[in-house]
Design an enzyme around this catalytic site. Structure first.
Site, PDB file in Angstrom:
ATOM      1  N   LYS A  94       0.838  -1.212   0.000  1.00 43.41           N
ATOM      2  CA  LYS A  94       0.000   0.000   0.000  1.00 43.41           C
ATOM      3  C   LYS A  94       0.865   1.251   0.000  1.00 43.41           C
ATOM      4  O   LYS A  94       0.575   2.221  -0.696  1.00 43.41           O
ATOM      5  CB  LYS A  94      -0.951  -0.025   1.213  1.00 43.41           C
ATOM      6  CG  LYS A  94      -2.073  -1.045   1.054  1.00 43.41           C
ATOM      7  CD  LYS A  94      -2.850  -1.321   2.334  1.00 43.41           C
ATOM      8  CE  LYS A  94      -3.866  -2.438   2.087  1.00 43.41           C
ATOM      9  NZ  LYS A  94      -4.622  -2.849   3.272  1.00 43.41           N
TER      10      LYS A  94
ATOM     11  N   GLN B 185      -4.834  -1.430   9.354  1.00 43.69           N
ATOM     12  CA  GLN B 185      -4.777  -2.774   8.795  1.00 43.69           C
ATOM     13  C   GLN B 185      -5.431  -3.773   9.755  1.00 43.69           C
ATOM     14  O   GLN B 185      -5.150  -3.781  10.952  1.00 43.69           O
ATOM     15  CB  GLN B 185      -3.315  -3.169   8.518  1.00 43.69           C
ATOM     16  CG  GLN B 185      -3.152  -4.483   7.777  1.00 43.69           C
ATOM     17  CD  GLN B 185      -3.712  -4.467   6.355  1.00 43.69           C
ATOM     18  OE1 GLN B 185      -3.742  -3.436   5.695  1.00 43.69           O
ATOM     19  NE2 GLN B 185      -4.163  -5.614   5.899  1.00 43.69           N
TER      20      GLN B 185
ATOM     21  N   ASP C  65     -11.133   2.904   3.577  1.00 43.68           N
ATOM     22  CA  ASP C  65     -11.521   1.487   3.521  1.00 43.68           C
ATOM     23  C   ASP C  65     -13.033   1.331   3.339  1.00 43.68           C
ATOM     24  O   ASP C  65     -13.505   0.250   2.977  1.00 43.68           O
ATOM     25  CB  ASP C  65     -11.148   0.795   4.841  1.00 43.68           C
ATOM     26  CG  ASP C  65      -9.875  -0.030   4.761  1.00 43.68           C
ATOM     27  OD1 ASP C  65      -9.572  -0.543   3.671  1.00 43.68           O
ATOM     28  OD2 ASP C  65      -9.213  -0.186   5.805  1.00 43.68           O
TER      29      ASP C  65
END
Ligand code: GUN
Length: 290
Positions: A53, A97, A120
């Site tokens: 990422k 995460q 997200d």
């Protein structure tokens, strides 16, 4: 006939190439898009994902802030870190995460992220916006799957889409996106009896289970578009999806490979969401004259 491959690597490359000039335009105005990625603990798979990422951001000219925090970090300290990033106008996207260590409540963490920075798309405000068809961040994996269908020219309207798996990250938002695109949607899960009876009806079949060979050739309608979200290892340690790729590709009309399918597109859509967060912040900070 062998299925056509939906190439996630190529489509992700194209998506990133389309983003780069928009990133450069913001950067030229001193508003370089920035993504903060928080990793708690040292889960090996998470470390790899996070590294990708960060590299992806750099590849399109975005700034990334990587916070590696210890596995025994108190929950309150994580929440305080998120609050600080929420308040920082130079940060546009925040990603924590998952999975998190057991002593940290993931729901509380997600609820703490400002919805406008929740790239997200996991915050209740974004999940709710998807549910009722309002603007908001879409979770990156299902969003990427929709892009792959679009790129393949597979129109969901009027088709029967069957989603196998009901996670908050993939299955449920995938079903909502397909519904929004006017598909007739069935969601199957671990308590569905006779899974094959459902999957055989699918014009669009999305496998998001996390178990290899869940979808075999006899479970697929000839000509169907098969999207494989799985990320598993076979007995040789090689990455594979939920679909028996070699056999299913002889039946399906379109198929996504693993690796090189949904994974790269998930990462690309994170950049799309982060750029959109930055563009929205820039528009808010400096409304266009006139
Ligand atoms: N862990 C596995 N997939 C994801 C994802 O899409 N977002 C985050 N934050 N963590 C994950």
């Amino acid at each position: 006939m062998t299925a056509r491959l939906i190439d996630g690597n190529a489509l992700a490359r194209q998506t990133r190439a389309e983003l780069a000039p928009r990133v450069a335009a913001l950067a030229a105005r001193g508003q370089q898009p920035a993504l903060a990625v928080i990793l708690v603990g040292d889960d090996p798979a998470s470390q790899v994902y996070v590294k990708h990422k960060v590299a992806d951001c750099e590849g399109v000219g975005m700034r990334s802030i990587l916070d590696r925090l210890p596995a025994d970090l108190p929950e309150a300290a994580l929440l305080a870190r998120i609050e600080a990033l929420n308040a920082d106008p130079a940060v546009h996207g925040i990603l924590v995460q998952l999975p998190l260590p057991a002593h940290i409540d993931a729901n509380k963490v997600i609820a703490t992220i400002a919805p406008g920075k929740d790239v997200d798309g996991f915050h209740l405000a974004n999940a709710g916006a998807l549910m009722v068809g309002q603007r908001g961040f879409r979770p990156c994996t299902p969003y990427g799957c929709m892009r792959m269908l679009q790129a393949a020219g597979v129109e969901p309207r009027g088709r029967h889409a069957v989603v196998v798996g009901r996670s908050n990250i993939v299955g449920k938002p995938m079903a909502m996106l397909l519904l929004q695109a006017n598909a007739t949607v069935t969601i199957c899960h671990s308590a569905t009896p006779d899974l094959a009876a459902f999957t055989r009806q699918a014009d669009i079949l999305v496998a998001a289970v996390g178990r290899r060979n869940t979808i075999t050739a006899d479970m697929v309608k000839p000509g169907a578009a098969v999207i494989d979200v799985g990320m598993n290892r076979n007995e040789a340690g090689r990455l594979c999806g939920d679909v028996d790729f070699d056999a299913v590709r002889e039946v399906a009309g379109w198929i996504t490979p693993v690796p090189g399918g949904v994974g790269p597109m998930t990462r690309a859509m994170l950049l799309v969401n982060t750029l959109e967060a930055a563009e929205a912040a820039a528009a808010h900070a400096a409304p266009a004259a006139g």
